[in-house]
Design an enzyme around this catalytic site. Structure first.
Site, short mmCIF file in Angstrom:
data_model
loop_
_atom_site.label_atom_id
_atom_site.label_comp_id
_atom_site.label_asym_id
_atom_site.label_seq_id
_atom_site.Cartn_x
_atom_site.Cartn_y
_atom_site.Cartn_z
N GLY A 179 1.05 -0.94 -0.27
CA GLY A 179 -0.39 -0.16 0.06
C GLY A 179 0.11 1.15 0.31
O GLY A 179 0.75 2.49 -0.09
N ASN A 221 -7.66 4.61 6.51
CA ASN A 221 -7.88 4.03 5.33
C ASN A 221 -8.65 3.61 4.40
O ASN A 221 -9.51 2.87 5.26
CB ASN A 221 -6.70 3.70 4.43
N ASN A 236 -3.30 -10.94 -1.49
CA ASN A 236 -3.90 -10.47 -0.47
C ASN A 236 -5.84 -10.65 -0.04
O ASN A 236 -5.71 -10.18 -1.15
CB ASN A 236 -3.97 -8.43 -0.47
N SER A 290 -7.72 -6.99 3.07
CA SER A 290 -8.18 -6.10 3.13
C SER A 290 -10.11 -5.53 3.52
O SER A 290 -10.48 -6.71 2.47
CB SER A 290 -8.10 -5.06 1.56
#
Ligand SMILES: Cc1cc2nc3c(=O)[nH]c(=O)nc-3n(C[C@H](O)[C@H](O)[C@H](O)COP(=O)(O)O)c2cc1C
Length: 324
Positions: A54, A102, A163, A166
């Protein structure tokens, strides 16, 4: 660099690449600082500290990470097709508590563009490439997106990171369920051939789920784990929105617990599996602590914001002073 504190988070986020370039040109090092050097599956790490997924989503600041003294860099999350960030407010900072929030949602230039960036950078440090699926791809078709990323990026990646953790891409975390995870991991492992594949997991799994995800990942052929991504939990006094992910100081305890629990689950079957600790690492002592607990590598995102880009050099100095 501390004027950054007084800028709105979104503006500071946009100006960060420029600040990074100026800082690394003036204060950077010519050679990667060597401390606790480490070789894993033929990859040589001059030191154990790098940037987390990120920070450099498109891999267009590799020169700067090397100048700052990173032992390695994780690029991404990269999606197969280019996509924009989520709308609205997407980053916020809490300076008093060293927490970052975020809900970026995988803005990416797309795998083709990122592979060109990585090829031109010709980095001298190991590169982990973190891959994800496009927002509009359903979970049923997710494996195709991950495999497409591998196809497009395999000439420029030393390690792939899947990933599935998230909180900012709807339904993504469901891919951690064993029903998906073994198949997804083995599809990526088969396509990536000799390139090792790690899984990045969420700190919001319960113990049973963590156990199942690790087992499913290992059955699928994963070579290690990254612990952890951001959390959807909020401390009582937290002012951040409930959606999105929290990083920084209030993630530290969870990240440490997950590292310990993963070590316990793996036990003697850890062998040469790579364990990467990330989440709330904000001081030299934190880096020492994660390595002492058994992590092979440590990553940071929030430290770059709250401690500045000199953090990698400060950690290197602490190892040469023999900080205990
Ligand atoms: C603004 C921001 C963007 C992030 N983007 C990604 C990402 O694209 N892929 C990913 O795997 N993790 C991403 N993360 C999570 C970080 O890699 C890391 O797991 C998390 O921030 C915890 O580390 P920290 O406490 O050092 O910040 C992001 C975190 C932040 C704060």
């Amino acid at each position: 660099m501390y004027f950054i504190k007084y800028l709105p988070a979104g503006l500071a986020h946009s100006l960060a690449p420029l600040g990074l370039k100026i800082y690394s040109d003036f204060c950077g090092v010519e050679e990667t600082p060597q401390w606790r050097p480490f070789t894993w599956r033929g990859l040589h790490f001059q030191n154990r500290l790098g940037i987390a997924g990120g920070v450099d989503k498109d891999g267009d600041h590799l020169q700067q990470w090397m100048q700052l003294g990173c032992g390695f860099a994780e690029i991404g999350t990269v999606t197969p097709k280019p996509q924009k960030p989520n709308p609205g407010m997407i980053v916020a900072r809490d300076w008093d508590n060293s927490n970052l929030w975020n809900k970026l949602g995988f803005p990416s230039s797309g795998a083709k563009e990122v592979s060109i960036n990585l090829m031109h950078a010709n980095p001298s440090i190991p590169i982990l490439v973190n891959i994800g699926k496009n927002r509009n791809t359903s979970n049923a078709l997710a494996a195709q997106d991950y495999v497409e990323c591998v196809e497009l990026l395999k000439d420029n990646a030393d390690i792939f990171v899947i990933n599935v953790s998230s909180p900012n891409s709807k339904g993504l975390r469901d891919l951690q369920n064993k029903e998906y995870l073994t198949g997804l991991t083995s599809a990526v492992v088969n396509k990536s051939a000799q390139i090792p594949v790690l899984l990045k997991l969420s700190p919001d799994l319960n113990n049973h789920q963590l156990h199942e995800s690790i087992e499913a990942g290992m059955v699928g052929g994963a070579s290690g784990f990254i612990l952890t991504n951001t959390t959807t939990h909020r401390p009582e006094t937290c002012q951040f929105p409930l959606e999105g992910g929290l990083a920084g100081k209030d993630l530290a305890q969870k990240s440490i617990t997950f590292l310990k629990e993963t070590l316990r689950i793996l036990g003697n079957s850890r062998k040469d599996l790579l364990l990467v600790s990330v989440g709330g690492v904000l001081s030299e002592r934190d880096v020492h602590e994660r390595l002492d607990l058994g992590a092979d590598l440590v990553e940071v995102y929030s430290a770059l914001v709250f401690k500045g880009p000199g953090f990698f050099q400060e950690v290197a100095d602490s190892f040469s002073r023999g900080l205990q």
